[in-house]
Every structure is written in C-alpha cells, then in structure tokens.
Write a protein that holds these residues in place. Structure first.
Motif, PDB file in Angstrom:
ATOM      1  N   ASN A  16       0.825  -1.206   0.000  1.00  0.00           N
ATOM      2  CA  ASN A  16       0.000   0.000   0.000  1.00  0.00           C
ATOM      3  C   ASN A  16       0.864   1.264   0.000  1.00  0.00           C
ATOM      4  OD1 ASN A  16      -3.145  -0.357   0.304  1.00  0.00           O
ATOM      5  ND2 ASN A  16      -2.230  -2.025   1.493  1.00  0.00           N
ATOM      6  N   ALA A  17       2.013   1.211   0.701  1.00  0.00           N
ATOM      7  CA  ALA A  17       2.925   2.359   0.670  1.00  0.00           C
ATOM      8  C   ALA A  17       3.504   2.544  -0.731  1.00  0.00           C
ATOM      9  CB  ALA A  17       4.041   2.154   1.689  1.00  0.00           C
ATOM     10  N   TRP A  18       3.863   1.443  -1.373  1.00  0.00           N
ATOM     11  CA  TRP A  18       4.381   1.502  -2.738  1.00  0.00           C
ATOM     12  C   TRP A  18       3.312   2.049  -3.685  1.00  0.00           C
ATOM     13  CZ3 TRP A  18       6.285  -3.335  -5.969  1.00  0.00           C
ATOM     14  CH2 TRP A  18       7.057  -2.875  -7.049  1.00  0.00           C
ATOM     15  N   ASN A  19       2.055   1.665  -3.420  1.00  0.00           N
ATOM     16  CA  ASN A  19       0.949   2.105  -4.255  1.00  0.00           C
ATOM     17  C   ASN A  19       0.764   3.626  -4.218  1.00  0.00           C
ATOM     18  OD1 ASN A  19      -1.489   1.494  -5.914  1.00  0.00           O
ATOM     19  ND2 ASN A  19      -2.569   2.321  -4.132  1.00  0.00           N
ATOM     20  N   LEU A  20       1.128   4.259  -3.112  1.00  0.00           N
ATOM     21  CA  LEU A  20       0.999   5.714  -3.028  1.00  0.00           C
ATOM     22  C   LEU A  20       1.829   6.405  -4.119  1.00  0.00           C
ATOM     23  CD1 LEU A  20       1.138   6.312   0.831  1.00  0.00           C
ATOM     24  CD2 LEU A  20      -0.795   6.756  -0.690  1.00  0.00           C
ATOM     25  N   TRP A  21       2.948   5.800  -4.459  1.00  0.00           N
ATOM     26  CA  TRP A  21       3.782   6.373  -5.517  1.00  0.00           C
ATOM     27  C   TRP A  21       3.494   5.738  -6.876  1.00  0.00           C
ATOM     28  CZ3 TRP A  21       7.480   3.861  -8.563  1.00  0.00           C
ATOM     29  CH2 TRP A  21       8.191   4.709  -9.434  1.00  0.00           C
ATOM     30  N   ALA A  22       3.398   4.386  -6.913  1.00  0.00           N
ATOM     31  CA  ALA A  22       3.277   3.680  -8.191  1.00  0.00           C
ATOM     32  C   ALA A  22       1.876   3.733  -8.763  1.00  0.00           C
ATOM     33  CB  ALA A  22       3.704   2.215  -8.026  1.00  0.00           C
ATOM     34  N   ALA A  23       0.847   3.968  -7.921  1.00  0.00           N
ATOM     35  CA  ALA A  23      -0.552   4.061  -8.364  1.00  0.00           C
ATOM     36  C   ALA A  23      -1.001   2.803  -9.100  1.00  0.00           C
ATOM     37  CB  ALA A  23      -0.759   5.300  -9.242  1.00  0.00           C
ATOM     38  N   PHE A  24      -0.719   1.629  -8.500  1.00  0.00           N
ATOM     39  CA  PHE A  24      -1.257   0.404  -9.084  1.00  0.00           C
ATOM     40  C   PHE A  24      -2.787   0.447  -9.087  1.00  0.00           C
ATOM     41  CE2 PHE A  24       2.744  -1.183  -6.989  1.00  0.00           C
ATOM     42  CZ  PHE A  24       3.470  -1.291  -8.169  1.00  0.00           C
ATOM     43  N   TYR A  25      -3.358   1.009  -8.015  1.00  0.00           N
ATOM     44  CA  TYR A  25      -4.810   1.111  -7.899  1.00  0.00           C
ATOM     45  C   TYR A  25      -5.130   2.365  -7.096  1.00  0.00           C
ATOM     46  CZ  TYR A  25      -9.698  -0.280  -7.345  1.00  0.00           C
ATOM     47  OH  TYR A  25     -11.070  -0.322  -7.400  1.00  0.00           O
ATOM     48  N   ILE A  57      -7.883   5.988  -7.203  1.00  0.00           N
ATOM     49  CA  ILE A  57      -9.048   6.583  -7.824  1.00  0.00           C
ATOM     50  C   ILE A  57      -8.622   7.729  -8.749  1.00  0.00           C
ATOM     51  CG2 ILE A  57     -11.241   7.767  -7.419  1.00  0.00           C
ATOM     52  CD1 ILE A  57     -11.141   4.831  -6.545  1.00  0.00           C
ATOM     53  N   GLY A  58      -8.878   7.558 -10.042  1.00  0.00           N
ATOM     54  CA  GLY A  58      -8.616   8.610 -11.017  1.00  0.00           C
ATOM     55  C   GLY A  58      -7.180   8.766 -11.445  1.00  0.00           C
ATOM     56  N   ILE A  59      -6.245   7.963 -10.908  1.00  0.00           N
ATOM     57  CA  ILE A  59      -4.821   8.127 -11.213  1.00  0.00           C
ATOM     58  C   ILE A  59      -4.372   7.005 -12.142  1.00  0.00           C
ATOM     59  CG2 ILE A  59      -2.510   8.415 -10.270  1.00  0.00           C
ATOM     60  CD1 ILE A  59      -4.482  10.519  -9.303  1.00  0.00           C
ATOM     61  N   ASN A  60      -3.773   7.350 -13.239  1.00  0.00           N
ATOM     62  CA  ASN A  60      -3.199   6.348 -14.135  1.00  0.00           C
ATOM     63  C   ASN A  60      -1.937   5.768 -13.513  1.00  0.00           C
ATOM     64  OD1 ASN A  60      -5.194   6.926 -16.050  1.00  0.00           O
ATOM     65  ND2 ASN A  60      -3.927   8.526 -17.009  1.00  0.00           N
ATOM     66  N   PRO A  61      -1.663   4.455 -13.715  1.00  0.00           N
ATOM     67  CA  PRO A  61      -0.471   3.833 -13.126  1.00  0.00           C
ATOM     68  C   PRO A  61       0.803   4.579 -13.525  1.00  0.00           C
ATOM     69  CG  PRO A  61      -1.922   2.167 -14.039  1.00  0.00           C
ATOM     70  CD  PRO A  61      -2.469   3.495 -14.475  1.00  0.00           C
ATOM     71  N   ARG A  62       1.649   4.833 -12.525  1.00  0.00           N
ATOM     72  CA  ARG A  62       2.933   5.497 -12.794  1.00  0.00           C
ATOM     73  C   ARG A  62       4.028   4.481 -13.051  1.00  0.00           C
ATOM     74  NH1 ARG A  62       1.218   8.227  -7.911  1.00  0.00           N
ATOM     75  NH2 ARG A  62       0.193  10.207  -8.419  1.00  0.00           N
ATOM     76  N   ILE A  99      -2.388  15.467  -4.129  1.00  0.00           N
ATOM     77  CA  ILE A  99      -2.090  14.646  -5.304  1.00  0.00           C
ATOM     78  C   ILE A  99      -2.758  15.207  -6.545  1.00  0.00           C
ATOM     79  CG2 ILE A  99      -2.470  12.385  -6.370  1.00  0.00           C
ATOM     80  CD1 ILE A  99      -1.921  11.119  -3.701  1.00  0.00           C
ATOM     81  N   TYR A 100      -4.052  15.574  -6.424  1.00  0.00           N
ATOM     82  CA  TYR A 100      -4.757  16.057  -7.602  1.00  0.00           C
ATOM     83  C   TYR A 100      -4.258  17.424  -8.073  1.00  0.00           C
ATOM     84  CZ  TYR A 100      -8.189  12.314  -6.964  1.00  0.00           C
ATOM     85  OH  TYR A 100      -8.814  11.100  -6.847  1.00  0.00           O
ATOM     86  N   PHE A 101      -3.634  18.197  -7.173  1.00  0.00           N
ATOM     87  CA  PHE A 101      -3.154  19.519  -7.560  1.00  0.00           C
ATOM     88  C   PHE A 101      -1.643  19.592  -7.702  1.00  0.00           C
ATOM     89  CE2 PHE A 101      -7.270  20.685  -5.668  1.00  0.00           C
ATOM     90  CZ  PHE A 101      -7.811  21.291  -6.788  1.00  0.00           C
ATOM     91  N   TYR A 115     -15.605  15.239 -18.172  1.00  0.00           N
ATOM     92  CA  TYR A 115     -14.273  14.796 -17.764  1.00  0.00           C
ATOM     93  C   TYR A 115     -13.402  14.588 -19.002  1.00  0.00           C
ATOM     94  CZ  TYR A 115     -16.683  13.621 -13.418  1.00  0.00           C
ATOM     95  OH  TYR A 115     -17.422  13.672 -12.290  1.00  0.00           O
ATOM     96  N   ARG A 116     -12.124  14.969 -18.895  1.00  0.00           N
ATOM     97  CA  ARG A 116     -11.224  14.730 -20.018  1.00  0.00           C
ATOM     98  C   ARG A 116     -10.017  13.927 -19.521  1.00  0.00           C
ATOM     99  NH1 ARG A 116      -9.905  20.215 -18.753  1.00  0.00           N
ATOM    100  NH2 ARG A 116      -7.678  20.506 -18.298  1.00  0.00           N
ATOM    101  N   GLU A 117      -9.515  13.120 -20.390  1.00  0.00           N
ATOM    102  CA  GLU A 117      -8.409  12.242 -20.032  1.00  0.00           C
ATOM    103  C   GLU A 117      -7.087  12.973 -20.223  1.00  0.00           C
ATOM    104  OE1 GLU A 117      -7.055   7.605 -20.856  1.00  0.00           O
ATOM    105  OE2 GLU A 117      -8.649   8.557 -22.021  1.00  0.00           O
ATOM    106  N   SER A 118      -6.134  12.664 -19.351  1.00  0.00           N
ATOM    107  CA  SER A 118      -4.794  13.232 -19.470  1.00  0.00           C
ATOM    108  C   SER A 118      -3.773  12.128 -19.233  1.00  0.00           C
ATOM    109  CB  SER A 118      -4.611  14.363 -18.445  1.00  0.00           C
ATOM    110  OG  SER A 118      -4.563  13.826 -17.138  1.00  0.00           O
ATOM    111  N   LYS A 119      -2.535  12.505 -19.258  1.00  0.00           N
ATOM    112  CA  LYS A 119      -1.469  11.526 -19.064  1.00  0.00           C
ATOM    113  C   LYS A 119      -1.528  10.929 -17.663  1.00  0.00           C
ATOM    114  CE  LYS A 119       3.563  10.999 -19.235  1.00  0.00           C
ATOM    115  NZ  LYS A 119       4.854  11.691 -19.481  1.00  0.00           N
TER     116      LYS A 119
END
Length: 805
Positions: free
Chosen positions: A477-486, A488-493, A606-608, A696-700
C-alpha cells in the motif's frame, strides 16, 4: 348469578415449564375465593410434568398426549364446574384482582357475555415492557379490523359459551379470534379499564412463531365463514368487502413474517381488489413493518436491559421501558417514509403510477434484506441500490439536491421522469424476484453450515503468517501511493512486467482484505480472549487501503462487514458481548473519521500536484463535485469538509445513469451488445461518457469517468424488461456465490467482505468486462483460500496433506 359464582380457569401447558409455575401461582393468589383451576399438560417434552407434580392435589391437573390448544381447552372446560369460564396461557399471568373485577362486571352487566381488561406486555423475566390499553368493544370493528380485543384476563359465561360453541380444533393460528367472533353474537363484551393481566413475549411465543401457509391463511377462512352466517346484524353485512380485504392483509402479514413474500404480495393484491381503500388505512404500513421488525424490537429491549443490569445498574422500572422499541421503530420508520413519499410527490412532475411503483418497489427490496433468512450479499446489494436510487430521488424532490454527475439529454420533463422511474422500478423488482426465489430455495434445501477448523499449519506458523501479512499490507500500500497500481482517477505510474500490476491492484483492492478475514476467523476459532484487539487489524487495513487508493469508500467496504457479522447470527460466526460490540463500534467510527481525513488531505495534494494542463477537468480534489473557483490545496480542504454531507448521498451510483440512458434516443439491441462487450481502454471515449455528455477529459496522469451503474448499462437495451431480468440474473449469481462460500468456507467475515465487494462492483458498473474480471479474480482467490483451509501440515512428521475435515 349466585352470590359467590364458581370461576373455572383452564391452563393448557405445552413446553412452557419455565413460565408455568408463575402462571399457576398467579391464579392461586387471586383475591376471589371460589376459583377452580385445571391445568392440562398437552404432551410436553420439557419439565412441565415435574412442575405440576410439586403441587400435588392442590388443584386438578393431568397429562395427556398432544391434542393442540383448542382441543385441550375444550376438554378442560368440559371437566370444569364453574358458571364463569376463563383460560390462561402457560406463559401469561393474572394480577390478584383479575377474577374479582371480572365477576363484579358480569354481575353488574346482566346482558354481557364476556369481560376483558387492559394488560401489561412483559418480557421473559416478567418485567413490564409497556401497557396495552384495549379498545372499547365494537363487534363491527372487531370483524373489519381483524383484531381481538379480549386477551389475557378475559372471562365469559358458561351458557353463552354453550350457545357459541367450543373452540375450533382445526384452527391452529387464530382459534381465539374465531371463538370471540362467535361469542360476540351472543351478547356484548364489557371492557374493564384496568390492568389485570400480563401477556408475555419471548422467542418461543405464538407472537413470534413462523406460520405455515395454511395457518397464515386462517384469517381469510375465519372471516369468510363468519360472513356466511344468517344471524349477522345488517351493519356487519354491509362491511363484507372491507372485512374480507382486511383479512387478506393480515394473512399477507403472516406470510411476510414467514418469508413467503410471493404469497404475501398476492394477498395484498387480493385485498386491494376487494376494497381498494384498505391500502390507504393509516394502520396498514405499521402492520407490515411490525411483521418484519417486531421480534427484533423486543430483542433490542431485552438485550439493552440485561446489559445495563449486568453492568451494575439498578433494575429499570417498567414504566421507563414501556415504550417498546419495535413499536417506536415501526412508527418512526412509517412516519419518515410516509412523509418522504408525500413530500416527493409534491415535487414530482410526472404521473402517479410510476411514482408509486418506484416508492413501493425500492423499500420492499430493502426490507427483504432484513428477514430472518439473512443474506449479506443481498443486504449490501439492496442497500447500495436503495441509496443510489430512492434516497437520491427523495433528496432531490425534498431538498433540491443537485445532480453530482452528468445526466446527458435528460430534460426534467414529466415524460422523462416517468421513463426513468419505470426502468429503475424494474431493477428493484428484478432483485425482489431473485430474493424471493432464493428464500424459497433455502427453505426447500437448507444450507448446512460446516465447521471451520483452524489448519494445523497455521497453528505452527501463526506468528510468521501475521508478520508477513502485515508487512505485505503496509509495504504494497505504501508503494501504491507512488506507483498508483490502484488509485481513484490516477493512471499507473509504474508498469510491472508479466501483468503484475493486475495482481498488485487486486491485493490492494480486495485480496488483502479477504486474507485477513481468514486469519481473523482462525483467531476466533482458536478461542481468542481479545476479540476487539483482533478486529483492530482489519479496521486498520481498511484505513491503510482507503489512504492508499484515495477512496473514501474503501474503508467501509473492508471494515463495516465485520460490524454486520459481529452483530448478527445468520451462520456459525462468533459473536461479541455487549461491551465488546460497543467498543468495536466506537473503534470503527474513529477509524472512519481518520480515513476520511487522510483521504481528503491526500487528494488535495495529489490532484493539484500536476500542472493545470494535466489536472482533471473539474478542478477539485474530488472531480465529482461542482468546480471550485480557486483550485489550490489550501482552499480545497475546507470546501470538501463542507461538501461531506452531500457526498453521503451523492456518491452512490444509480439515479443519474438511468436518467441519462432513458433519455438517449439510440438505445436498442445494437447499443446493448456493444455496451456489454465494450473495451475498457475506451476510457473517456466510451459509450456512456458520450450518452451522459461527460465533461471529464483524459490526461497523461488522470482518468475520471462518470458511472452508469448496472441498471444504466442494462438500459442500453431500451427495455425495462431487460433491466429487471438482468438484475434478477446477477442477483441470483451473487447469491449462488454466497451459498458456495457458506458451504465450503463458512467464514462470516470472509462472506461479509466478499458480499460488500460484489455489491459495490455491480452497483458502480461501467464496463461489464471489468466486472467479469473481478468475479474471476474473486473465484480464484476463494479457491486458493479453500485450499489453504483444507490442506494441513502435520507438525509431528513435517508432512503436508489434505485435511479429512
């Protein structure tokens, strides 16, 4: 009547040894002296005979083979010698003045055939729950309302009994009502406005019994038979349709209480056809709430009272407990529901038929989740749908609650509203049909719960298992904070090789929660003496998962099922004591507030953190709330705190999806097939985003989508029938998975977490393909957990093999 008329009281006793002694003593201490007591043991299998033997020949008693209540009472009165007759159930009591007051009333009212009194409702410990004031006698009302004013403490003259005839031994549910109707034709009843008896409520009492089909239909039989008599007064004959209608409603109540909802609905329909105004009676809605929650209300009263007294509180006076919880809950729920429906109608622009269908189907769907045949899958699914449709609809009609999601071409016209409510009602009716079939199946083939035993390998490696589990939960879960495996609204890094992102996302989403549910159950099965301390672990996993995924809802999905399983007893799960339950509830509340705070602050940064060009189209930490004019983290946090009450209602999916799709002109078979097979990679270009006119629009870095929910997806077909049938099918499939879990992995915590997750995935459905992947992953995970359960390690020889359990 003679100066000292003999009064004969018969007590029919069947397996009520616990209360029989008190009933007998209440007769023996009467202030009236000429009392004949006859007790008949009707084939009891408990210690009833031993209780009677202690009294010797103090009164007349005997044991017999089981004959039933009616035949036993008839036998007792035939044995008696009194001018005045009465009876007392073996679990009820008379107050000392009961016979004296009744004889005096019959002496003063020569034309009266019987007397009856007010009485106290008492609990299993003989403490007063509340006073029951009986109504003044009116024969027409007794027939039309299918109510029986005479209760414990009623007496009648022998000669009127002879004219009316004995109790009908063929009736098992309401022989008393049948008798009082016939006796009422021999002369009026006199009400004594004093408390002279106690009516006991307990788990084994007739009030709580589950009736078979024939017994539930007795009200209709009794009223129909009486109305065929030739000696009825004209005012009674004029109310024939109303009486028959109300009898069918009472029959429906008994069918609902027994879980036969199909028959219950059929009886309600018969009642409305006979006398349509019956359904508008103020007492009808409380009657049905009472059928479902009456027993629960009494258990809450008894449990609360026992808990307080065990903690050293002095005995609570009966007057303080007379407000029965079940009655209060029924009344409050009825008033709130009625007020909400009335207020919604005032703001609804469409026609009455879709409005009534919607406001009857969704509450009925929810109520089926609280029957005695508990299903966690159905409970969560019906609750999420109820919140997503009915609560949001009522909030909009009553308070002008704005749409938090786009609704496409929906224009708010009467026709548009009617189309949407018909489709939504079809969804609720489909779920109801599936639940009714499930209840019928369970009654025909009861699920036998297997004992969940602790694997021997867990006993050996217990400390290491917990250590590895906690390290994995925190680490991933700590790794997920950076890698964004899962998130809400964040594409995997970070994209891992061999599709390991899928595995990581599954563990964070549900895998860890399921595994911890297994460990918690094994700890309970080992006989843990610190249940709240063990339950602290899944609660903290919920906080960690919510923070890692940026989801306010994840905590509820992972932790709240433990509250449901700890508070209920549908299968073999452990239950917590009152003190532990209260402590666990407080722990959940505190943890939920913490998770909300973490997620809110985290989202704001995160969102900003990205440049405006890559931020979500709606410049807020939550992209599903109205735009904020100054998109900075400092401004965002207080705004989100103000929006939390709206998000409690607005975050549920359902209403907007049906509004948007029902207003789209391109629905039909083609869209349905394409929507069901749509590739999730379409993202913001998917069908529903276009139908809803999503902004909503998609971004990188970000991908935000508005969700139609399962009813909206099925409505791609343009058919309410497809919506209803589809909801019925998916409900049956989820109930089937629940039955499989109960059979092979009878772990209530695992069942609760799985049920909440399944309900959530379908209620928030957008791409059916992803739902299919979820159910495949869930199935594979459950199979692996089952394998770990049935395989064991022999600590003596180090062998690993299959368990014989």
């Amino acid at each position: 009547m003679s100066a000292e008329s003999l009064v004969s009281i018969v007590i029919p006793a069947y397996n009520h040894a616990r209360y029989l002694d008190e009933a007998i003593r209440s007769v023996l201490i009467q202030t009236y002296h000429s009392v004949e007591l006859i007790v008949l043991d009707d084939g009891s299998t408990d210690s009833t005979h031993e209780v009677l033997e202690r009294y010797g020949d103090l009164f007349r008693w005997e044991s017999q083979t089981n004959m039933g209540q009616s035949a036993t009472l008839n036998k007792g009165w035939a044995m008696s010698r009194g001018e005045i007759l009465g009876y007392l159930s073996a679990d009820d009591i008379l107050l000392p003045q009961a016979v004296t007051e009744s004889v005096a009333a019959l002496r003063e009212q020569a034309d009266a055939s019987a007397t009856y009194c007010d009485f106290n409702l008492i609990d299993p410990h003989s403490r007063v729950v509340r006073l029951v004031p009986t109504p003044d006698f009116n024969y027409r009302d007794m027939l039309v309302t299918v109510t029986c004013p005479p209760g414990p403490g009623a007496f009648f003259r022998r000669y009127t009994f002879a004219r009316a005839g004995p109790w009908d031994a063929s009736l098992r549910q309401m022989p008393d009502y049948d008798f009082w109707l016939r006796l009422g034709l021999q002369g009026r009843f006199v009400r004594i406005p004093k408390v002279l008896a106690g009516f006991r409520i307990h788990d084994a009492s007739q009030t709580f019994s589950v009736t078979n089909e024939a017994r539930a239909d007795e009200p209709v039989l009794i009223v129909s038979r009486l109305l065929d008599r030739a000696d009825l007064p004209d005012d009674v004959l004029r109310c024939r349709s109303e009486a028959l209608s109300r009898a069918r409603l009472v029959s429906a109540q008994l069918h609902f209480r027994a879980g036969r909802f199909g028959l219950g609905v059929r009886r309600v329909g018969d009642a409305v056809r006979l006398f349509p105004r019956t359904i508008l009676s103020p007492s009808v809605l409380p009657m049905f709430f009472n059928a479902l929650f009456n027993r629960l209300g009494h258990r809450i009263v008894w449990g609360a009272r026992d808990l307080l007294e065990r903690r050293g509180w002095p005995p609570i006076p009966g007057v303080l407990m007379k407000a029965r919880t079940g009655v209060i809950a029924t009344t409050v729920a009825s008033l709130v529901f009625t007020a909400a429906v009335a207020g919604s109608w005032a703001g609804y622009p469409g026609s009455i038929a879709p409005f009534l269908l919607f406001n009857l189907s969704f509450p009925a769907m929810l109520v089926l989740g609280f029957t005695q045949l508990r299903s966690f899958v159905y409970l969560f699914f019906s609750l999420f749908l109820f919140l997503g449709f009915w609560v949001k609809f009522a909030a909009q009609m009553l308070f002008g609650h704005a749409f938090l999601e786009p609704v496409g071409l929906f224009d708010g016209s009467p026709a548009a509203w009617d189309r949407a409510l018909i489709a939504a009602s079809a969804a609720a009716l489909g779920v109801i049909v599936a639940r009714a079939a499930h209840i019928a199946w369970i009654r025909a083939r009861p699920v036998t719960d297997r004992e969940l035993r602790v694997p021997s390998w867990y006993q050996v490696w217990r400390a290491r298992v917990w250590g590895v589990t906690l390290a994995a939960v925190i680490g991933l879960n700590a790794w997920n904070l950076w890698a964004a495996f899962y998130q809400i609204g964040i594409n995997p890094r970070l994209v891992l090789p061999a599709h390991l992102n899928v595995a990581a996302a599954w563990l964070i989403n549900l895998g860890f929660a399921l595994w911890i549910a297994m460990l918690v159950q094994w700890e309970f099965s080992r006989g843990s003496h610190a249940p709240v301390r063990i339950l602290f672990i899944p609660v903290m996993e919920g906080v960690v998962a919510a923070t890692s995924t940026l989801s306010r809802f994840f905590f509820l999905l992972h932790a709240v099922p433990y509250l449901f399983t700890s508070w209920s007893r549908p299968i073999t799960e452990p239950t917590l004591g009152g003190k532990c339950k209260a402590g666990f509830a407080v722990l959940l509340a505190v943890a939920f507030v913490l998770s909300l705070g973490f997620v809110q602050v985290e989202r704001s940064f995160i969102y900003f953190s990205s440049a405006p060009a890559t931020a979500p189209a709606k410049a807020n930490a939550d992209p599903k709330v109205p735009p904020h004019p100054s998109p900075t983290a400092g401004d965002y946090v207080p705004q989100m705190i103000q929006q939390l009450p709206w998000l409690i209602v607005g975050r549920w999916v359902g209403r907007e999806g049906v509004l948007a799709v029902s207003s789209y002109s391109g629905t039909g078979a083609v869209l349905f097939v394409e929507g069901m097979t749509e590739n999730p990679r379409q993202g913001n270009s998917s069908f529903y985003q276009k139908i809803a006119l999503s902004s909503y629009r998609e971004s990188k870095e970000f991908t935000f989508l508005t969700l139609p929910g399962i009813a909206g997806v099925l409505l791609y077909s343009g058919s309410a029938i497809v919506v209803g049938a589809g909801l019925a099918v998916v409900t049956v499939l989820m109930l089937g998975i629940e039955v499989a879990i109960r059979t092979w992995l009878p772990n209530p915590f695992l069942l609760g977490v799985s049920a909440a997750a399944m309900a959530n995935v379908l209620c928030q459905l957008n791409f059916p393909y992803l739902a299919l992947v979820f159910f495949i992953e869930l199935t594979v995970t459950l199979i692996l957990l089952w394998a770990l359960q049935v395989f064991h390690r022999d600590p003596a020889v180090g062998k690993i093999g299959a368990s014989n359990d």
